[in-house]
Design a protein around this motif. Structure first.
Motif, short mmCIF file in Angstrom:
data_model
loop_
_atom_site.label_atom_id
_atom_site.label_comp_id
_atom_site.label_asym_id
_atom_site.label_seq_id
_atom_site.Cartn_x
_atom_site.Cartn_y
_atom_site.Cartn_z
N ALA A 1 24.23 20.76 -44.20
CA ALA A 1 24.89 20.61 -45.50
C ALA A 1 26.36 20.22 -45.38
O ALA A 1 26.96 19.80 -46.36
CB ALA A 1 24.75 21.91 -46.30
N ARG A 2 26.93 20.37 -44.18
CA ARG A 2 28.33 20.02 -43.99
C ARG A 2 28.51 18.51 -43.81
O ARG A 2 29.61 17.99 -43.99
CB ARG A 2 28.89 20.74 -42.77
N LEU A 3 27.45 17.82 -43.43
CA LEU A 3 27.51 16.38 -43.22
C LEU A 3 27.11 15.67 -44.50
O LEU A 3 25.93 15.45 -44.77
CB LEU A 3 26.58 15.98 -42.06
N LEU A 4 28.11 15.32 -45.29
CA LEU A 4 27.84 14.74 -46.61
C LEU A 4 28.29 13.29 -46.75
O LEU A 4 27.69 12.54 -47.53
CB LEU A 4 28.50 15.58 -47.70
N THR A 5 29.33 12.90 -46.04
CA THR A 5 29.86 11.55 -46.25
C THR A 5 29.29 10.59 -45.20
O THR A 5 28.91 11.01 -44.10
CB THR A 5 31.39 11.53 -46.17
N PRO A 6 29.22 9.29 -45.53
CA PRO A 6 28.65 8.34 -44.59
C PRO A 6 29.30 8.35 -43.21
O PRO A 6 28.60 8.32 -42.20
CB PRO A 6 28.86 6.99 -45.29
N PHE A 7 30.64 8.40 -43.17
CA PHE A 7 31.32 8.31 -41.88
C PHE A 7 31.03 9.52 -41.00
O PHE A 7 30.84 9.41 -39.79
CB PHE A 7 32.83 8.15 -42.09
N HIS A 8 30.99 10.70 -41.59
CA HIS A 8 30.72 11.90 -40.80
C HIS A 8 29.28 11.91 -40.30
O HIS A 8 29.00 12.37 -39.18
CB HIS A 8 31.03 13.16 -41.62
N ILE A 9 28.36 11.42 -41.11
CA ILE A 9 26.96 11.30 -40.66
C ILE A 9 26.87 10.26 -39.57
O ILE A 9 26.21 10.46 -38.54
CB ILE A 9 26.05 10.95 -41.85
N PHE A 10 27.53 9.12 -39.76
CA PHE A 10 27.55 8.04 -38.76
C PHE A 10 28.05 8.55 -37.41
O PHE A 10 27.47 8.23 -36.36
CB PHE A 10 28.46 6.92 -39.28
N ALA A 11 29.11 9.35 -37.42
CA ALA A 11 29.69 9.86 -36.17
C ALA A 11 28.69 10.69 -35.39
O ALA A 11 28.69 10.68 -34.15
CB ALA A 11 30.94 10.68 -36.48
N GLN A 12 27.83 11.42 -36.10
CA GLN A 12 26.81 12.22 -35.43
C GLN A 12 25.64 11.36 -34.95
O GLN A 12 25.08 11.59 -33.87
CB GLN A 12 26.29 13.31 -36.38
N LEU A 13 25.28 10.36 -35.73
CA LEU A 13 24.16 9.49 -35.36
C LEU A 13 24.44 8.72 -34.08
O LEU A 13 23.51 8.32 -33.37
CB LEU A 13 23.86 8.51 -36.50
N LEU A 14 25.71 8.47 -33.78
CA LEU A 14 26.07 7.73 -32.57
C LEU A 14 25.53 8.39 -31.31
O LEU A 14 25.34 7.72 -30.29
CB LEU A 14 27.60 7.62 -32.45
N HIS A 15 25.28 9.68 -31.37
CA HIS A 15 24.89 10.41 -30.17
C HIS A 15 23.39 10.68 -30.09
O HIS A 15 22.94 11.47 -29.26
CB HIS A 15 25.70 11.70 -30.07
N LEU A 16 22.62 9.98 -30.92
CA LEU A 16 21.18 10.07 -30.78
C LEU A 16 20.74 9.42 -29.46
O LEU A 16 21.33 8.44 -29.01
CB LEU A 16 20.49 9.34 -31.94
N THR A 17 19.72 9.96 -28.86
CA THR A 17 19.11 9.31 -27.71
C THR A 17 18.40 8.04 -28.17
O THR A 17 18.21 7.84 -29.39
CB THR A 17 18.09 10.24 -27.06
N PRO A 18 17.99 7.17 -27.26
CA PRO A 18 17.21 6.01 -27.69
C PRO A 18 15.99 6.40 -28.51
O PRO A 18 15.67 5.75 -29.51
CB PRO A 18 16.82 5.35 -26.36
N GLN A 19 15.32 7.48 -28.11
CA GLN A 19 14.17 7.94 -28.88
C GLN A 19 14.59 8.38 -30.28
O GLN A 19 13.90 8.11 -31.27
CB GLN A 19 13.47 9.09 -28.14
N GLY A 20 15.74 9.04 -30.35
CA GLY A 20 16.25 9.47 -31.65
C GLY A 20 16.63 8.30 -32.53
O GLY A 20 16.41 8.32 -33.75
N PHE A 21 17.20 7.25 -31.91
CA PHE A 21 17.57 6.06 -32.68
C PHE A 21 16.34 5.40 -33.29
O PHE A 21 16.33 5.03 -34.47
CB PHE A 21 18.31 5.08 -31.78
N PHE A 22 15.29 5.23 -32.49
CA PHE A 22 14.08 4.60 -33.02
C PHE A 22 13.41 5.49 -34.07
O PHE A 22 12.81 4.99 -35.03
CB PHE A 22 13.12 4.25 -31.89
N ALA A 23 13.52 6.80 -33.92
CA ALA A 23 13.03 7.71 -34.95
C ALA A 23 13.83 7.53 -36.23
O ALA A 23 13.28 7.58 -37.34
CB ALA A 23 13.11 9.16 -34.47
N ALA A 24 15.16 7.30 -36.08
CA ALA A 24 16.00 7.07 -37.25
C ALA A 24 15.63 5.76 -37.96
O ALA A 24 15.63 5.69 -39.19
CB ALA A 24 17.47 7.04 -36.83
N LYS A 25 15.28 4.73 -37.20
CA LYS A 25 14.85 3.47 -37.79
C LYS A 25 13.58 3.67 -38.60
O LYS A 25 13.46 3.15 -39.72
CB LYS A 25 14.61 2.41 -36.71
N ARG A 26 12.65 4.42 -38.05
CA ARG A 26 11.39 4.68 -38.78
C ARG A 26 11.65 5.53 -40.01
O ARG A 26 11.07 5.30 -41.08
CB ARG A 26 10.38 5.35 -37.85
#
Length: 231
Positions: free
Chosen positions: A119-144
């Protein structure tokens, strides 16, 4: 920016001009803030809600060589990450994050699920900053997750919403400030990130524009990044 371009951007009825591109120190942030003021008292939900523009949390954290490698391999990495961040931010502002029929389903990636439910991650930039550290598997899960869940939910947002994003260049400035290719604090450095992060945001804005006419996303980027796109 030329005078007529500034007038087009600031014109409230012109919803097609959503990105400001100019060199450092030319008043991009001021224009974004002026645009925000034009939306006040018009029934729009404004994001962020506690500050005037959405900026990154400090600078991007360190990256490993494996992370750098797969980011460079995936041509749509930056646009996808920004699409996920923006869509998720707006959905979080418009839908309850509690169990119930309107709650988002759980993503297949645990790390992505943590970002979705935090719930603390509300704005696009703060969410983006966390998404940068997804593993490749996490990135493809995010695409799906983007295609199967986020975009349909994003398209169902009916309340007019305007989002304002700034300072992408400052968030990644260490990638072009240090030419050694590595920093003790920031890890592996990749100069192209400074450009790709800004251009990926521009791509995401235009991709999301087609998904929901009620959502307006404004951003400021450096003209050097925009020129790289044209080149």
């Amino acid at each position: 920016m030329r005078g007529f371009a500034i007038e087009d951007f600031l014109d409230f009825d012109n919803k097609n001009k959503t990105v400001v591109a100019a060199p450092k120190g030319y008043g991009k942030t001021l224009l974004i803030k002026y645009k925000l003021h034009s939306y006040e008292d018009r029934g729009y939900l404004l994001i962020p809600q506690n500050t005037m523009v959405d900026v990154g949390p400090g600078t991007a954290l360190s990256l490993s060589r494996d992370q750098v490698a797969y980011m460079l391999d995936e041509q749509d990495f930056w646009a996808t990450i920004w699409e996920v961040a923006i869509a998720l931010s707006l959905i979080k502002h418009h839908r309850p994050q509690v169990p119930g029929p309107d709650a988002l389903p759980r993503p297949e990636s645990d790390s992505l699920s943590t970002i979705v439910t935090d719930a603390r991650l509300l704005t696009p930039f703060h969410i983006f900053a966390q998404l940068l550290h997804l593993t490749p598997q996490g990135f493809f899960a995010a695409k799906r997750f983007l295609q199967a869940t986020l975009l349909p939910a994003y398209g169902q947002i009916h309340r007019p919403t305007a989002t304002f994003i700034d300072n992408i260049d400052e968030f990644f400035v260490h990638h072009i400030a240090n030419r050694d290719g590595h920093s003790t604090y920031h890890g592996v450095l990749e100069p192209s990130y400074w450009y790709h992060a800004q251009l990926g945001l521009v791509s995401a804005i235009y991709l999301l524009r087609a998904q929901n006419p009620h959502a307006k996303i404004y951003a400021a980027i450096r003209i050097e990044a925009f020129n790289a796109l044209r080149d």
